[in-house]
Scaffold this motif. Sequence first.
Motif, PDB file in Angstrom:
ATOM      1  N   ALA A  55       0.842  -1.111  -0.158  1.00  0.00           N
ATOM      2  CA  ALA A  55      -0.106  -0.015  -0.068  1.00  0.00           C
ATOM      3  C   ALA A  55       0.686   1.268   0.063  1.00  0.00           C
ATOM      4  O   ALA A  55       0.702   2.302  -0.640  1.00  0.00           O
ATOM      5  CB  ALA A  55      -0.892  -0.160   1.279  1.00  0.00           C
ATOM      6  N   GLN A  56       1.941   1.320   0.839  1.00  0.00           N
ATOM      7  CA  GLN A  56       2.776   2.325   0.724  1.00  0.00           C
ATOM      8  C   GLN A  56       3.529   2.586  -0.699  1.00  0.00           C
ATOM      9  O   GLN A  56       3.683   3.640  -0.786  1.00  0.00           O
ATOM     10  CB  GLN A  56       3.722   2.341   1.989  1.00  0.00           C
ATOM     11  N   ARG A  57       3.895   1.445  -1.016  1.00  0.00           N
ATOM     12  CA  ARG A  57       4.610   1.613  -2.238  1.00  0.00           C
ATOM     13  C   ARG A  57       3.644   2.091  -3.368  1.00  0.00           C
ATOM     14  O   ARG A  57       3.998   3.092  -4.104  1.00  0.00           O
ATOM     15  CB  ARG A  57       4.952   0.174  -2.897  1.00  0.00           C
ATOM     16  N   LEU A  58       2.401   1.750  -3.522  1.00  0.00           N
ATOM     17  CA  LEU A  58       1.469   2.377  -4.339  1.00  0.00           C
ATOM     18  C   LEU A  58       1.086   3.601  -4.088  1.00  0.00           C
ATOM     19  O   LEU A  58       1.268   4.692  -5.040  1.00  0.00           O
ATOM     20  CB  LEU A  58       0.266   1.492  -4.423  1.00  0.00           C
ATOM     21  N   CYS A  59       1.120   4.243  -2.976  1.00  0.00           N
ATOM     22  CA  CYS A  59       0.984   5.616  -2.548  1.00  0.00           C
ATOM     23  C   CYS A  59       1.977   6.483  -2.810  1.00  0.00           C
ATOM     24  O   CYS A  59       1.807   7.680  -3.265  1.00  0.00           O
ATOM     25  CB  CYS A  59       0.515   5.652  -1.100  1.00  0.00           C
ATOM     26  N   SER A  60       3.433   5.984  -2.942  1.00  0.00           N
ATOM     27  CA  SER A  60       4.493   6.696  -3.070  1.00  0.00           C
ATOM     28  C   SER A  60       4.312   6.975  -4.579  1.00  0.00           C
ATOM     29  O   SER A  60       4.805   7.932  -5.185  1.00  0.00           O
ATOM     30  CB  SER A  60       5.757   5.877  -2.716  1.00  0.00           C
ATOM     31  N   GLN A  61       4.029   6.254  -5.333  1.00  0.00           N
ATOM     32  CA  GLN A  61       3.976   6.093  -6.861  1.00  0.00           C
ATOM     33  C   GLN A  61       2.711   7.173  -7.168  1.00  0.00           C
ATOM     34  O   GLN A  61       2.700   7.872  -8.574  1.00  0.00           O
ATOM     35  CB  GLN A  61       3.571   5.050  -7.552  1.00  0.00           C
ATOM     36  N   ASP A  62       1.872   7.430  -6.235  1.00  0.00           N
ATOM     37  CA  ASP A  62       0.447   8.090  -6.709  1.00  0.00           C
ATOM     38  C   ASP A  62       0.692   9.601  -7.185  1.00  0.00           C
ATOM     39  O   ASP A  62      -0.091   9.906  -8.129  1.00  0.00           O
ATOM     40  CB  ASP A  62      -0.453   8.393  -5.435  1.00  0.00           C
ATOM     41  N   ALA A  63       1.686  10.164  -6.908  1.00  0.00           N
ATOM     42  CA  ALA A  63       1.812  11.659  -7.318  1.00  0.00           C
ATOM     43  C   ALA A  63       2.374  11.501  -8.833  1.00  0.00           C
ATOM     44  O   ALA A  63       1.733  12.646  -9.507  1.00  0.00           O
ATOM     45  CB  ALA A  63       2.966  12.178  -6.515  1.00  0.00           C
ATOM     46  N   LYS A  73      -9.467   1.283  -3.778  1.00  0.00           N
ATOM     47  CA  LYS A  73     -10.413   0.323  -3.111  1.00  0.00           C
ATOM     48  C   LYS A  73      -9.722  -0.825  -2.481  1.00  0.00           C
ATOM     49  O   LYS A  73      -9.956  -1.136  -1.223  1.00  0.00           O
ATOM     50  CB  LYS A  73     -11.519  -0.146  -3.975  1.00  0.00           C
ATOM     51  N   GLN A  74      -8.863  -1.558  -2.962  1.00  0.00           N
ATOM     52  CA  GLN A  74      -7.962  -2.654  -2.484  1.00  0.00           C
ATOM     53  C   GLN A  74      -7.109  -2.183  -1.386  1.00  0.00           C
ATOM     54  O   GLN A  74      -7.210  -3.153  -0.209  1.00  0.00           O
ATOM     55  CB  GLN A  74      -6.937  -3.102  -3.461  1.00  0.00           C
ATOM     56  N   ILE A  75      -6.579  -0.824  -1.297  1.00  0.00           N
ATOM     57  CA  ILE A  75      -5.886  -0.370  -0.126  1.00  0.00           C
ATOM     58  C   ILE A  75      -6.529  -0.262   1.102  1.00  0.00           C
ATOM     59  O   ILE A  75      -6.513  -0.534   2.136  1.00  0.00           O
ATOM     60  CB  ILE A  75      -5.172   0.888  -0.444  1.00  0.00           C
ATOM     61  N   GLU A  76      -7.731   0.518   0.833  1.00  0.00           N
ATOM     62  CA  GLU A  76      -8.682   0.781   1.765  1.00  0.00           C
ATOM     63  C   GLU A  76      -9.495  -0.620   2.475  1.00  0.00           C
ATOM     64  O   GLU A  76      -9.596  -0.808   3.688  1.00  0.00           O
ATOM     65  CB  GLU A  76     -10.059   1.394   1.297  1.00  0.00           C
ATOM     66  N   GLN A  77      -9.828  -1.757   1.584  1.00  0.00           N
ATOM     67  CA  GLN A  77     -10.240  -3.064   2.284  1.00  0.00           C
ATOM     68  C   GLN A  77      -9.170  -3.634   3.045  1.00  0.00           C
ATOM     69  O   GLN A  77      -9.541  -4.326   3.948  1.00  0.00           O
ATOM     70  CB  GLN A  77     -10.756  -3.724   0.709  1.00  0.00           C
ATOM     71  N   GLN A  78      -7.842  -3.541   2.623  1.00  0.00           N
ATOM     72  CA  GLN A  78      -6.753  -4.187   3.178  1.00  0.00           C
ATOM     73  C   GLN A  78      -6.600  -3.611   4.624  1.00  0.00           C
ATOM     74  O   GLN A  78      -6.465  -4.108   5.602  1.00  0.00           O
ATOM     75  CB  GLN A  78      -5.494  -4.378   2.351  1.00  0.00           C
ATOM     76  N   ASN A 166      -5.629   3.043  11.398  1.00  0.00           N
ATOM     77  CA  ASN A 166      -5.030   3.129  10.219  1.00  0.00           C
ATOM     78  C   ASN A 166      -6.041   4.208   9.157  1.00  0.00           C
ATOM     79  O   ASN A 166      -7.097   3.420   8.673  1.00  0.00           O
ATOM     80  CB  ASN A 166      -4.814   1.727   9.423  1.00  0.00           C
ATOM     81  N   SER A 167      -5.740   5.369   8.893  1.00  0.00           N
ATOM     82  CA  SER A 167      -6.636   6.178   8.022  1.00  0.00           C
ATOM     83  C   SER A 167      -6.736   5.627   6.828  1.00  0.00           C
ATOM     84  O   SER A 167      -7.761   6.216   5.921  1.00  0.00           O
ATOM     85  CB  SER A 167      -6.106   7.516   8.214  1.00  0.00           C
ATOM     86  N   HIS A 168      -5.880   4.802   6.194  1.00  0.00           N
ATOM     87  CA  HIS A 168      -6.005   4.314   5.040  1.00  0.00           C
ATOM     88  C   HIS A 168      -7.501   3.571   4.695  1.00  0.00           C
ATOM     89  O   HIS A 168      -7.972   3.086   3.649  1.00  0.00           O
ATOM     90  CB  HIS A 168      -4.926   3.515   4.428  1.00  0.00           C
ATOM     91  N   ALA A 169      -7.984   2.985   5.806  1.00  0.00           N
ATOM     92  CA  ALA A 169      -9.103   2.376   5.889  1.00  0.00           C
ATOM     93  C   ALA A 169     -10.421   3.473   5.325  1.00  0.00           C
ATOM     94  O   ALA A 169     -11.337   2.535   4.837  1.00  0.00           O
ATOM     95  CB  ALA A 169      -9.514   1.810   7.241  1.00  0.00           C
ATOM     96  N   SER A 174      -4.315   8.390   2.570  1.00  0.00           N
ATOM     97  CA  SER A 174      -4.176   9.538   3.368  1.00  0.00           C
ATOM     98  C   SER A 174      -2.876  10.093   4.132  1.00  0.00           C
ATOM     99  O   SER A 174      -2.074   9.271   4.477  1.00  0.00           O
ATOM    100  CB  SER A 174      -5.434   8.998   4.837  1.00  0.00           C
ATOM    101  N   VAL A 175      -2.914  11.411   4.401  1.00  0.00           N
ATOM    102  CA  VAL A 175      -1.677  11.795   4.901  1.00  0.00           C
ATOM    103  C   VAL A 175      -1.707  11.463   6.350  1.00  0.00           C
ATOM    104  O   VAL A 175      -0.589  11.646   7.317  1.00  0.00           O
ATOM    105  CB  VAL A 175      -1.140  13.284   4.469  1.00  0.00           C
ATOM    106  N   MET A 176      -2.709  11.336   7.066  1.00  0.00           N
ATOM    107  CA  MET A 176      -2.793  10.805   8.622  1.00  0.00           C
ATOM    108  C   MET A 176      -1.991   9.943   8.892  1.00  0.00           C
ATOM    109  O   MET A 176      -1.980   8.703   8.275  1.00  0.00           O
ATOM    110  CB  MET A 176      -4.405  10.894   9.037  1.00  0.00           C
ATOM    111  N   PRO A 177      -1.285  10.147   9.985  1.00  0.00           N
ATOM    112  CA  PRO A 177      -0.451   8.741  10.310  1.00  0.00           C
ATOM    113  C   PRO A 177      -1.302   7.557  10.699  1.00  0.00           C
ATOM    114  O   PRO A 177      -2.178   7.734  11.230  1.00  0.00           O
ATOM    115  CB  PRO A 177       0.357   9.284  11.640  1.00  0.00           C
ATOM    116  N   ARG A 178      -0.519   6.564  10.486  1.00  0.00           N
ATOM    117  CA  ARG A 178      -1.230   5.223  10.755  1.00  0.00           C
ATOM    118  C   ARG A 178      -0.870   4.711  12.293  1.00  0.00           C
ATOM    119  O   ARG A 178       0.025   3.935  12.565  1.00  0.00           O
ATOM    120  CB  ARG A 178      -0.866   3.968   9.662  1.00  0.00           C
TER     121      ARG A 178
END
Length: 206
Positions: A55-63, A73-78, A166-169, A174-178
């Motif tokens: 999830a972190q890897r994908l979020c790093s690529q998001d920009a 959706k996958q990140i949020e579900q996991q 985990n705010s990614h849920a 999300s930029v909020m710390p997990r």
Amino acid sequence: MQSKFITAALLGMLASSAALAAGPAAKDAADLAAFKASFRDKNEATVDRLEQSEAQRLCSQDAQRPLKPAQRKQIEQQATAAVRYPADGNYLGDWKEGEKVAQNGRGLQSSDPKGTAAGGNCYACHQLDKKEIAFGNIGPSLQQYGKLRGGPTPEMLKYTWAKIYNSHAFQACSVMPRFGAAGILTEKQMQDVMALLLAPESPVNQ
């Protein structure tokens, strides 16, 4: 010892340059290797935090390469599936201790001696107690958080706990710390922050 890390960093940069002609994937890998080579363990800051989850890897690529809806959706579900709720079933601790956690910005830094308890540093992003005049606005105001949401109902307790854990849920990348998932706060600290947000007697809800 210092020269060892400098040499490793230089070799990483050379590898990055050599990988430039090999395509974006090879360059990304070389850049990451060079980045990691420039760090070393120091006190509470350890290099293992450089290892990313999927999830972190994908979020790093998001920009540069925006995620597809299915990936979000996958990140949020996991993230939702991995939330650990209080072992004793008790969501609320001591709001006074929760205020201390919210005010504390220490922990997990190279300047923190081993064993330093981490804080939540909540005021860096949110307004909470109306008496506190120093706060950030990256996140929304949390004044009267519990009062506006009907108090500590079972649904609100579970939602708020998961959000802190985990705010990614609820929002992928999300930029909020997990705070729970990343082991920043202990279960007891999270219970105290929960009380700060939801207990009727907390200054947040006055």
